[in-house]
Design a protein around this motif. Structure first.
Motif, PDB file in Angstrom:
ATOM      1  N   GLU A  13       0.444  -0.920   0.176  1.00  0.00           N
ATOM      2  CA  GLU A  13      -0.603  -0.169  -0.030  1.00  0.00           C
ATOM      3  C   GLU A  13       0.950   1.530  -0.181  1.00  0.00           C
ATOM      4  O   GLU A  13       1.028   2.449  -0.361  1.00  0.00           O
ATOM      5  N   SER A  14       1.750   1.471   1.028  1.00  0.00           N
ATOM      6  CA  SER A  14       3.054   1.956   0.274  1.00  0.00           C
ATOM      7  C   SER A  14       4.291   1.773   0.611  1.00  0.00           C
ATOM      8  O   SER A  14       5.425   0.793   1.656  1.00  0.00           O
ATOM      9  N   PRO A  15       5.309   2.410  -0.252  1.00  0.00           N
ATOM     10  CA  PRO A  15       4.661   3.254  -1.577  1.00  0.00           C
ATOM     11  C   PRO A  15       3.426   2.393  -2.439  1.00  0.00           C
ATOM     12  O   PRO A  15       3.985   0.763  -2.107  1.00  0.00           O
ATOM     13  N   ARG A  31       0.635  -2.677 -13.697  1.00  0.00           N
ATOM     14  CA  ARG A  31       1.628  -3.074 -14.246  1.00  0.00           C
ATOM     15  C   ARG A  31       2.289  -3.882 -13.198  1.00  0.00           C
ATOM     16  O   ARG A  31       1.977  -5.229 -13.650  1.00  0.00           O
ATOM     17  N   GLN A  32       3.010  -3.316 -11.954  1.00  0.00           N
ATOM     18  CA  GLN A  32       3.790  -3.948 -11.268  1.00  0.00           C
ATOM     19  C   GLN A  32       2.961  -5.389 -10.361  1.00  0.00           C
ATOM     20  O   GLN A  32       3.419  -5.871 -10.620  1.00  0.00           O
ATOM     21  N   VAL A  64      12.189  -4.047  -6.469  1.00  0.00           N
ATOM     22  CA  VAL A  64      13.256  -2.841  -5.321  1.00  0.00           C
ATOM     23  C   VAL A  64      12.405  -1.874  -4.966  1.00  0.00           C
ATOM     24  O   VAL A  64      11.817  -0.930  -5.424  1.00  0.00           O
ATOM     25  N   VAL A  65      12.119  -1.339  -3.560  1.00  0.00           N
ATOM     26  CA  VAL A  65      11.499  -0.385  -2.912  1.00  0.00           C
ATOM     27  C   VAL A  65      12.075   0.526  -2.255  1.00  0.00           C
ATOM     28  O   VAL A  65      12.848   0.039  -1.499  1.00  0.00           O
ATOM     29  N   ASP A  66      12.103   1.716  -2.211  1.00  0.00           N
ATOM     30  CA  ASP A  66      12.754   2.923  -1.387  1.00  0.00           C
ATOM     31  C   ASP A  66      11.361   3.847  -0.717  1.00  0.00           C
ATOM     32  O   ASP A  66      10.246   3.995  -1.440  1.00  0.00           O
ATOM     33  N   GLY A  96      10.714  -0.251  -8.159  1.00  0.00           N
ATOM     34  CA  GLY A  96      10.635  -0.936  -8.712  1.00  0.00           C
ATOM     35  C   GLY A  96      11.173  -1.880  -9.503  1.00  0.00           C
ATOM     36  O   GLY A  96      10.751  -2.562  -8.785  1.00  0.00           O
ATOM     37  N   ARG A  97      10.968  -2.714 -10.509  1.00  0.00           N
ATOM     38  CA  ARG A  97      12.202  -3.590 -11.263  1.00  0.00           C
ATOM     39  C   ARG A  97      13.370  -4.114 -10.108  1.00  0.00           C
ATOM     40  O   ARG A  97      13.631  -2.875 -10.605  1.00  0.00           O
TER      41      ARG A  97
END
Length: 286
Positions: A116-118, A123-124, A136-138, A145-146
Motif C-alpha cells: 500500500e505504501s509506496p 502493471r507492477q 526494489v522498494v525505496d 521498481g523492478r
C-alpha cells in the motif's frame, strides 16, 4: 540513556534492552534496569499499546514513549544512536528524528500485490503474480521498481544493518551490498506483504555525527509544562506540547515614541516645559 525496544529482533545494539510485545515482558525489562528515566521504543501498534499499558502499571514518571513508523533495519540504526553515551532520555525524540533523516533504506520483495505504501502501479501489481519476480522498494523516496541486479544502498555510512526472510528473495542478496553488513537482524518482522524479502539500511556518514548534530541543538529545545524535561515538540513522558524555550535574556526596554510619555531627561528641549529647562536653554524675558 536507558532504552527498552519492544518487539525488537535479535541483532540490535547490545546496549538496547529488548522485550517481547507483552506487558509482563516490558515490566520485567524495566525492573531489571538501574534507576533513572527509561525510553520505551516502539515501531508498530502492538508495541505502542503495550508501552502505554506499562506506563499505566509502572507510572509515567520515569517512562517515556518513543514511537516511530519506520522499517525495522532503520529502527535498528536509530536504536544504536539512542544508546550513545552521555545522552539523556529527554533527547530521544530529537536524536531519533536527526538519525532517521540521514538513513537510507532499500528492500527487495518478491511481490508488491498487497503493498500500500509506496503504492505500486497496476502493471507492477499484475507482474507480482508471475513466478520469480522481484521488486526494489525505496520507502524514503516512495518508489517501486523492478529489480535489475542493483539494490542501490550507498556505501558512505559507517553502520549497515540488514534483515531478510527465511526464504531468500534472490540468491545473492548479500552480494548486492557495498560492503559486509555490520549487523543482521534475526527473526525480524519487516512488515512487507511478501513471502520473500530482503531489507538493508545505512546512515549517511558516521552515526556519531548525527547524534552530535541533534545534541548541539539542545539550546533550542522547549520545556514540558508538567515535568520540566526538555522536549522538541511533545514531551515523550507526558504526551503534551512543550512550552517555548527560555533564552535567559531580558528583553531590552523600548522608550515610548510620544513626547508626553518620555522622561524629561530624554525629551528634546523644544518639547520640555520651560520650568524644567536648563537656564542656558531658556528664553530671555524682557
Amino acid at each position: 540513556m536507558l532504552v527498552v525496544a519492544i518487539g525488537a529482533p535479535d541483532g540490535v545494539h547490545a546496549a538496547v534492552r529488548r522485550a517481547d510485545a507483552t506487558l509482563d515482558a516490558v515490566v520485567a525489562a524495566v525492573a531489571g534496569l538501574p534507576d533513572g528515566d527509561v525510553v520505551l521504543a516502539t515501531r508498530d501498534d502492538a508495541g505502542r499499546k503495550v508501552a502505554r499499558s506499562a506506563r499505566l502499571v509502572l507510572g509515567p514518571e520515569r517512562l517515556g514513549l518513543l514511537h516511530v513508523d519506520t522499517p525495522v533495519t532503520a529502527w535498528a540504526v536509530m536504536l544504536a544512536g539512542l544508546v550513545t553515551g552521555g545522552l539523556t532520555a529527554s533527547s530521544a525524540r530529537a536524536v531519533a528524528d536527526v538519525v532517521l533523516a540521514r538513513v537510507t533504506t532499500r528492500a527487495i520483495v518478491s511481490s508488491v500485490a498487497s503493498l500500500e505504501s509506496p503504492a505500486p502501479t497496476f502493471r507492477q501489481h499484475a507482474g507480482s503474480l508471475l513466478p520469480r519476480t522481484a521488486f526494489v522498494v525505496d520507502p524514503g523516496r516512495g518508489t517501486v521498481g523492478r529489480f535489475r541486479e542493483s539494490l542501490g544502498v550507498p556505501s558512505g555510512g559507517d553502520l549497515l544493518v540488514v534483515a531478510r526472510s527465511p526464504r531468500p528473495v534472490v540468491p545473492d542478496a548479500m552480494d548486492l551490498l557495498p560492503r559486509p553488513a555490520d549487523a543482521e537482524l534475526v527473526n525480524a518482522s519487516a512488515g512487507w506483504p511478501a513471502a520473500r524479502w530482503f531489507e538493508a539500511s545505512t546512515i549517511d556518514g558516521p552515526l556519531s555525527w548525527a547524534v552530535a548534530s541533534a545534541a548541539s541543538a539542545s539550546h533550542r529545545w522547549s520545556a514540558c509544562e508538567v515535568c520540566g524535561r526538555a522536549a522538541t515538540e511533545t514531551c515523550i513522558f507526558c504526551d503534551i506540547a512543550a512550552r517555548p524555550a527560555r533564552t535567559g535574556r531580558t528583553p531590552r526596554a523600548e522608550l515610548p515614541d510620544h513626547p508626553e510619555h518620555q522622561h524629561p531627561e530624554h525629551q528634546h528641549p523644544e518639547h520640555q516645559h520651560p520650568e524644567h529647562q536648563h537656564p542656558e536653554h531658556q528664553g530671555v524675558i524682557s
